[in-house]
Scaffold this motif. Structure first.
Motif, PDB file in Angstrom:
ATOM      1  N   ARG A  91       0.771  -0.960   0.046  1.00 17.53           N
ATOM      2  CA  ARG A  91      -0.063  -0.067  -0.023  1.00 17.53           C
ATOM      3  C   ARG A  91       0.785   1.219   0.150  1.00 17.53           C
ATOM      4  NH1 ARG A  91      -4.660   1.702   4.215  1.00 17.53           N
ATOM      5  NH2 ARG A  91      -5.411   3.433   3.026  1.00 17.53           N
ATOM      6  N   PRO A  92       0.931   1.900  -1.167  1.00 17.29           N
ATOM      7  CA  PRO A  92       1.823   3.017  -1.237  1.00 17.29           C
ATOM      8  C   PRO A  92       1.407   4.083  -0.342  1.00 17.29           C
ATOM      9  CG  PRO A  92       0.448   2.927  -3.323  1.00 17.29           C
ATOM     10  CD  PRO A  92       0.244   1.635  -2.323  1.00 17.29           C
ATOM     11  N   VAL A  93       2.032   5.086  -0.092  1.00 20.22           N
ATOM     12  CA  VAL A  93       1.974   6.099   0.986  1.00 20.22           C
ATOM     13  C   VAL A  93       1.843   7.415  -0.289  1.00 20.22           C
ATOM     14  CG1 VAL A  93       2.532   7.960   2.573  1.00 20.22           C
ATOM     15  CG2 VAL A  93       3.038   5.579   2.904  1.00 20.22           C
ATOM     16  N   LEU A  94       0.552   7.785  -0.238  1.00 21.56           N
ATOM     17  CA  LEU A  94       0.326   9.101  -1.221  1.00 21.56           C
ATOM     18  C   LEU A  94       0.335  10.303  -0.554  1.00 21.56           C
ATOM     19  CD1 LEU A  94      -2.636   7.134  -3.023  1.00 21.56           C
ATOM     20  CD2 LEU A  94      -0.045   7.326  -3.534  1.00 21.56           C
ATOM     21  N   SER A  95       0.541  11.201  -1.096  1.00 24.24           N
ATOM     22  CA  SER A  95       0.411  12.717  -0.454  1.00 24.24           C
ATOM     23  C   SER A  95      -0.923  13.158  -0.532  1.00 24.24           C
ATOM     24  CB  SER A  95       1.337  13.581  -1.124  1.00 24.24           C
ATOM     25  OG  SER A  95       0.712  13.803  -2.595  1.00 24.24           O
ATOM     26  N   PRO A  96      -1.434  14.040   0.085  1.00 22.40           N
ATOM     27  CA  PRO A  96      -2.888  14.531   0.125  1.00 22.40           C
ATOM     28  C   PRO A  96      -3.082  14.957  -1.377  1.00 22.40           C
ATOM     29  CG  PRO A  96      -1.516  15.470   1.894  1.00 22.40           C
ATOM     30  CD  PRO A  96      -0.523  14.932   1.400  1.00 22.40           C
ATOM     31  N   ARG A 137       3.448   0.630  -8.776  1.00 23.69           N
ATOM     32  CA  ARG A 137       4.138  -0.244  -9.597  1.00 23.69           C
ATOM     33  C   ARG A 137       5.131  -0.630  -8.600  1.00 23.69           C
ATOM     34  NH1 ARG A 137       8.806  -0.921 -11.457  1.00 23.69           N
ATOM     35  NH2 ARG A 137       9.446   1.486 -10.972  1.00 23.69           N
ATOM     36  N   ARG A 138       5.908   0.029  -7.764  1.00 28.20           N
ATOM     37  CA  ARG A 138       6.961  -0.348  -6.903  1.00 28.20           C
ATOM     38  C   ARG A 138       6.357  -1.008  -5.739  1.00 28.20           C
ATOM     39  NH1 ARG A 138       9.191   5.675  -6.860  1.00 28.20           N
ATOM     40  NH2 ARG A 138       7.710   5.570  -5.305  1.00 28.20           N
ATOM     41  N   ALA A 139       5.108  -1.049  -5.462  1.00 24.99           N
ATOM     42  CA  ALA A 139       4.534  -1.890  -4.486  1.00 24.99           C
ATOM     43  C   ALA A 139       4.131  -3.003  -4.931  1.00 24.99           C
ATOM     44  CB  ALA A 139       3.251  -1.075  -3.791  1.00 24.99           C
ATOM     45  N   GLY A 140       4.085  -3.450  -6.120  1.00 22.71           N
ATOM     46  CA  GLY A 140       3.744  -4.691  -6.837  1.00 22.71           C
ATOM     47  C   GLY A 140       2.381  -4.999  -7.230  1.00 22.71           C
ATOM     48  N   ARG A 141       1.633  -3.563  -7.188  1.00 25.29           N
ATOM     49  CA  ARG A 141       0.218  -3.768  -7.609  1.00 25.29           C
ATOM     50  C   ARG A 141       0.277  -2.567  -8.955  1.00 25.29           C
ATOM     51  NH1 ARG A 141      -2.421  -1.842  -2.559  1.00 25.29           N
ATOM     52  NH2 ARG A 141      -4.229  -2.334  -3.733  1.00 25.29           N
ATOM     53  N   PRO A 142       0.605  -2.912  -9.972  1.00 26.86           N
ATOM     54  CA  PRO A 142       0.736  -2.064 -11.174  1.00 26.86           C
ATOM     55  C   PRO A 142      -0.760  -1.462 -11.370  1.00 26.86           C
ATOM     56  CG  PRO A 142       1.434  -4.108 -11.865  1.00 26.86           C
ATOM     57  CD  PRO A 142       1.266  -4.216 -10.324  1.00 26.86           C
ATOM     58  N   ALA A 143      -0.914  -0.066 -11.659  1.00 28.84           N
ATOM     59  CA  ALA A 143      -2.233   0.306 -12.128  1.00 28.84           C
ATOM     60  C   ALA A 143      -1.828   1.259 -13.480  1.00 28.84           C
ATOM     61  CB  ALA A 143      -2.603   1.184 -10.968  1.00 28.84           C
ATOM     62  N   TYR A 144      -1.988   0.708 -14.726  1.00 35.35           N
ATOM     63  CA  TYR A 144      -1.666   1.131 -15.914  1.00 35.35           C
ATOM     64  C   TYR A 144      -3.134   1.989 -16.440  1.00 35.35           C
ATOM     65  CZ  TYR A 144       1.873  -1.944 -15.545  1.00 35.35           C
ATOM     66  OH  TYR A 144       3.090  -2.904 -15.265  1.00 35.35           O
ATOM     67  N   THR A 151      -9.902   0.173  -9.143  1.00 40.71           N
ATOM     68  CA  THR A 151      -9.776  -0.880  -8.392  1.00 40.71           C
ATOM     69  C   THR A 151      -8.891  -0.744  -7.195  1.00 40.71           C
ATOM     70  OG1 THR A 151      -9.954  -2.273 -10.355  1.00 40.71           O
ATOM     71  CG2 THR A 151      -8.891  -3.565  -8.485  1.00 40.71           C
ATOM     72  N   ARG A 152      -7.600  -0.197  -7.562  1.00 41.51           N
ATOM     73  CA  ARG A 152      -6.827   0.165  -6.184  1.00 41.51           C
ATOM     74  C   ARG A 152      -7.363   0.852  -5.148  1.00 41.51           C
ATOM     75  NH1 ARG A 152      -5.585  -3.353  -8.320  1.00 41.51           N
ATOM     76  NH2 ARG A 152      -3.515  -3.856 -10.208  1.00 41.51           N
ATOM     77  N   VAL A 153      -8.126   2.052  -5.484  1.00 42.47           N
ATOM     78  CA  VAL A 153      -8.823   2.680  -4.602  1.00 42.47           C
ATOM     79  C   VAL A 153      -9.914   1.964  -3.726  1.00 42.47           C
ATOM     80  CG1 VAL A 153     -10.647   4.567  -4.445  1.00 42.47           C
ATOM     81  CG2 VAL A 153      -8.708   5.204  -5.850  1.00 42.47           C
ATOM     82  N   ARG A 154     -10.543   1.002  -4.406  1.00 42.34           N
ATOM     83  CA  ARG A 154     -11.317   0.117  -3.615  1.00 42.34           C
ATOM     84  C   ARG A 154     -10.682  -0.644  -2.781  1.00 42.34           C
ATOM     85  NH1 ARG A 154     -13.901   0.260  -8.308  1.00 42.34           N
ATOM     86  NH2 ARG A 154     -13.259  -1.793  -8.949  1.00 42.34           N
ATOM     87  N   GLU A 155      -9.663  -1.613  -3.415  1.00 42.64           N
ATOM     88  CA  GLU A 155      -8.855  -2.247  -2.465  1.00 42.64           C
ATOM     89  C   GLU A 155      -8.324  -1.707  -1.237  1.00 42.64           C
ATOM     90  OE1 GLU A 155      -7.281  -5.249  -6.187  1.00 42.64           O
ATOM     91  OE2 GLU A 155      -6.036  -3.545  -5.422  1.00 42.64           O
ATOM     92  N   ASP A 156      -7.868  -0.605  -1.394  1.00 41.56           N
ATOM     93  CA  ASP A 156      -7.434   0.124  -0.281  1.00 41.56           C
ATOM     94  C   ASP A 156      -8.201   0.725   0.830  1.00 41.56           C
ATOM     95  OD1 ASP A 156      -4.821  -0.616  -1.012  1.00 41.56           O
ATOM     96  OD2 ASP A 156      -4.176   1.216  -2.023  1.00 41.56           O
ATOM     97  N   GLY A 157      -9.771   0.658   0.314  1.00 35.28           N
ATOM     98  CA  GLY A 157     -10.643   1.191   1.237  1.00 35.28           C
ATOM     99  C   GLY A 157     -10.705   2.628   1.121  1.00 35.28           C
ATOM    100  N   TRP A 158     -10.269   3.327   0.053  1.00 40.81           N
ATOM    101  CA  TRP A 158     -10.387   4.815   0.065  1.00 40.81           C
ATOM    102  C   TRP A 158     -11.765   5.334  -0.356  1.00 40.81           C
ATOM    103  CZ3 TRP A 158      -4.776   5.193  -1.956  1.00 40.81           C
ATOM    104  CH2 TRP A 158      -3.984   4.978  -1.004  1.00 40.81           C
ATOM    105  N   LEU A 159     -12.647   4.630  -1.559  1.00 37.68           N
ATOM    106  CA  LEU A 159     -13.689   5.093  -1.907  1.00 37.68           C
ATOM    107  C   LEU A 159     -14.667   3.837  -1.982  1.00 37.68           C
ATOM    108  CD1 LEU A 159     -14.871   7.444  -3.531  1.00 37.68           C
ATOM    109  CD2 LEU A 159     -13.938   6.414  -5.307  1.00 37.68           C
TER     110      LEU A 159
END
Length: 160
Positions: A91-96, A137-144, A151-159
């Protein structure tokens, strides 16, 4: 729209309660005395649109209800701190700013609309999304694609 306390008299599972309510199509704002960052993350991953501790004043609660009811999200600083310190390898750390553009874009907005929503120029929004993609991509979960990002947003519980 449901405002839910985590500690109910029936001692039911808070995470299960959030999941059941969300499954009915209702939006959930959790308001609780529990300040556990772990619990905050769990209820958001279960589908809650927001998590506030009970030490906020009425104007903050009113604003949070409006935000969650309109499909937005809102969180106590305790939960925000939890997310900033969440160093799970996948789970990458994203800036606000990255997160704001990501959430707007992944919710279906065009890049220009997501940029306006986040208060930045389209070129800046594109740079933020490029950085988000690289972090995934660096976290091993590419999102092209936009669909991958959603999908990543849903997986990480952000939306939800």
């Amino acid at each position: 729209m449901v405002i839910l306390d985590l500690l109910l008299a029936d001692r039911s599972d808070p995470i299960g309660n959030v999941r059941r309510i969300v499954a009915t199509g209702s939006r959930v704002l959790v308001v609780s005395v529990i300040t556990s960052p772990s619990m905050g993350s769990q209820v958001v991953r279960a589908g809650a649109g927001g998590y506030l501790t009970k030490d906020h004043d009425l104007s903050v609660l009113t604003s949070a209800v409006r935000e969650v009811a309109t499909r937005g999200s809102t969180h106590s600083p305790e939960l925000a701190l939890c997310w900033l310190s969440d160093r799970a390898a996948d789970r990458p750390v994203l800036s606000p700013q990255e997160r704001a553009v990501l959430l707007a874009y992944a919710s279906g907005m065009t890049l220009s609309a997501a940029a306006r929503s986040a208060g930045v120029q389209p070129g800046t929004a594109k740079n933020y999304l490029d950085r988000v993609k690289e972090k995934y991509r660096r976290a091993g979960r590419p999102a092209y694609t936009k669909l991958d990002l959603a999908t990543r947003v849903r997986e990480d519980g952000w939306l939800r």
